[in-house]
Design an enzyme around this catalytic site. Sequence first.
Site, PDB file in Angstrom:
ATOM      1  NE  ARG A  73      -2.601  -1.738   3.266  1.00  0.00           N
ATOM      2  CZ  ARG A  73      -3.146  -1.825   4.481  1.00  0.00           C
ATOM      3  NH1 ARG A  73      -4.171  -1.051   4.799  1.00  0.00           N
ATOM      4  NH2 ARG A  73      -2.668  -2.673   5.376  1.00  0.00           N
ATOM      5  CD  GLN A  78       6.695 -14.597   7.317  1.00  0.00           C
ATOM      6  OE1 GLN A  78       6.776 -13.377   7.446  1.00  0.00           O
ATOM      7  NE2 GLN A  78       5.617 -15.283   7.661  1.00  0.00           N
ATOM      8  N   GLY A 105       1.554 -15.601   7.631  1.00  0.00           N
ATOM      9  CA  GLY A 105       0.929 -15.078   8.830  1.00  0.00           C
ATOM     10  C   GLY A 105       1.914 -14.708   9.920  1.00  0.00           C
ATOM     11  CB  THR A 106       1.426 -12.554  12.904  1.00  0.00           C
ATOM     12  OG1 THR A 106       0.194 -13.189  13.301  1.00  0.00           O
ATOM     13  CG2 THR A 106       1.120 -11.262  12.166  1.00  0.00           C
ATOM     14  N   GLY A 143      -8.710  -5.940  16.158  1.00  0.00           N
ATOM     15  CA  GLY A 143      -9.068  -7.060  17.012  1.00  0.00           C
ATOM     16  C   GLY A 143      -9.464  -6.556  18.386  1.00  0.00           C
ATOM     17  CG  ASN A 202      -0.491  -0.724   7.189  1.00  0.00           C
ATOM     18  OD1 ASN A 202       0.407  -1.558   7.271  1.00  0.00           O
ATOM     19  ND2 ASN A 202      -1.435  -0.603   8.107  1.00  0.00           N
ATOM     20  CG  ASN A 244      36.133  25.388  -6.626  1.00  0.00           C
ATOM     21  OD1 ASN A 244      35.491  25.952  -7.506  1.00  0.00           O
ATOM     22  ND2 ASN A 244      35.618  24.424  -5.884  1.00  0.00           N
TER      23      ASN A 244
END
Length: 493
Positions: free
Chosen positions: A24, A84, A89-90, A151, A238, A396
């Site tokens: 995203r 991973q 999944g977590t 959640g 995100n 210079n």
Amino acid sequence: MSNSDSDLAPVAAVVVLAAGGGTRMKSNKSKLLHEVAGKSMLSFSVSAAAALNPEHLVVVVGHLREQVVEHLEQLSETVSTAVQDDQLGTGHAVACGLDGLGDLEGDVVVTYADVPMLTGDTLRQLVAVHRAHHNAVTVLTARVEDPTGYGRILRDGDVVTGIVEHKDADEAQRSIDEINSGIYVFDAATLREGLASLTTDNAQGEQYLTDVLRFAHESSRRCGAHLIDDVWQTEGVNDRVQLARMNLEMNRRIRDAWMLAGVTMVDPATTWIDVDVDLARDVVLLPGVILQGATTIGEGAIIGPDTTLMDVEVGAGAEVVRTHGSFAVIGEGATVGPFAYLRPGTELGKGGKIGTFVETKNAVIADGSKVPHLTYVGDAVIDEGVNIGAGTIFANYDGVYKSTTHVGARAFVGSNSVLVAPVDIGPGALVGAGSTITDDVPAGSLALARGRQRNIDGWMAERRPESKAAAAAAEHDGGIHPAVEESRAKKKA
């Protein structure tokens, strides 16, 4: 940090989850390398995790992991990584992080790499609560006005009985405003057994870390929560909209802290300050100031308006107006701007001046020396008490080499001069206006390097007789302007 957790014993491990795709964000750069208040989100997470003095600090990487690993190597030598490959999944990510660490004993903290406002103090408090209640699992929670999408924490008093996702919650559960941050402390044995019990028998086909808490509760192991008031510490990033919101909130907190410490901000809404900036008392920041990196501002200095400084050291009492500077040093009581450009390697001494439309690069300008306007100073050493006239160019670069010009103490360089490096202007020397200097100028000498002036009388009347200039010349009485006469008289005196 409270006294109760100031001497907190180290945890066995911290696992920082950093493998997500971050799609995203719509960026070719890892989401975790995007910055909040001048530092990557990943750096905030690693710093917070390190506050627990873990025996193992593991960052689980996946998407664009080459970028993430390279950045981690710059942040810390004590952080290890785990890969991973498949985003399952977590729960699966945590299992990947623990793989190879053996049978850990003690506490394991799980956190995220995209939660930049989470502090080390909060993690320490979370672990302290976990240990004080002898929990098997402790989750960090917060209350929000609109918990949609989060959640929900299910409780029986101070015991957490479960976590229900929004899409699975019934009407009563959706009315709960205490939400799961996804940040946990686990007893290592409980985590190990809980991960082994996970399945992918769900709508997403993933292993959920929340199911480890359910496993612990169903196994009659105590699960608790640490509820914090600062919901921002649980907020992830995100997309770029959320990144902008996070930057805005972080900047607000940084500004407020500095104002309470004695810094004046005329217009806080247009003032941006990175987290590593250091400001002394009685600094004044005018509208449109942006202070980045490790910039430091000394007591009583005035910055702005419309000034951006990155990794710049500003001395006490200095004034910097409408200036862009990076990797530069500005001495006490010096003045810079307006419309000055200080490039890396610029060092301006005490009481010195870099003025309007002046660009400097790799230039050491000593105490009391002045470069007032319309000048380029590159690869130069200017001793104390020097005055550089308007329009002077320190040439210079010859197309192959960059060389240095030295201007000795109390020398004077006239306007519209070119100093072709490498060249040395001795102390007390004078370079006449309009000179192009290619050879050294001895101390106390006058250097002139320009063609002799030639006047052609009557040229305008002969060549352009119909012009306004010819008419003005015809009307002139031939005298010298009084102001010029006055200046000549002063010089003779």
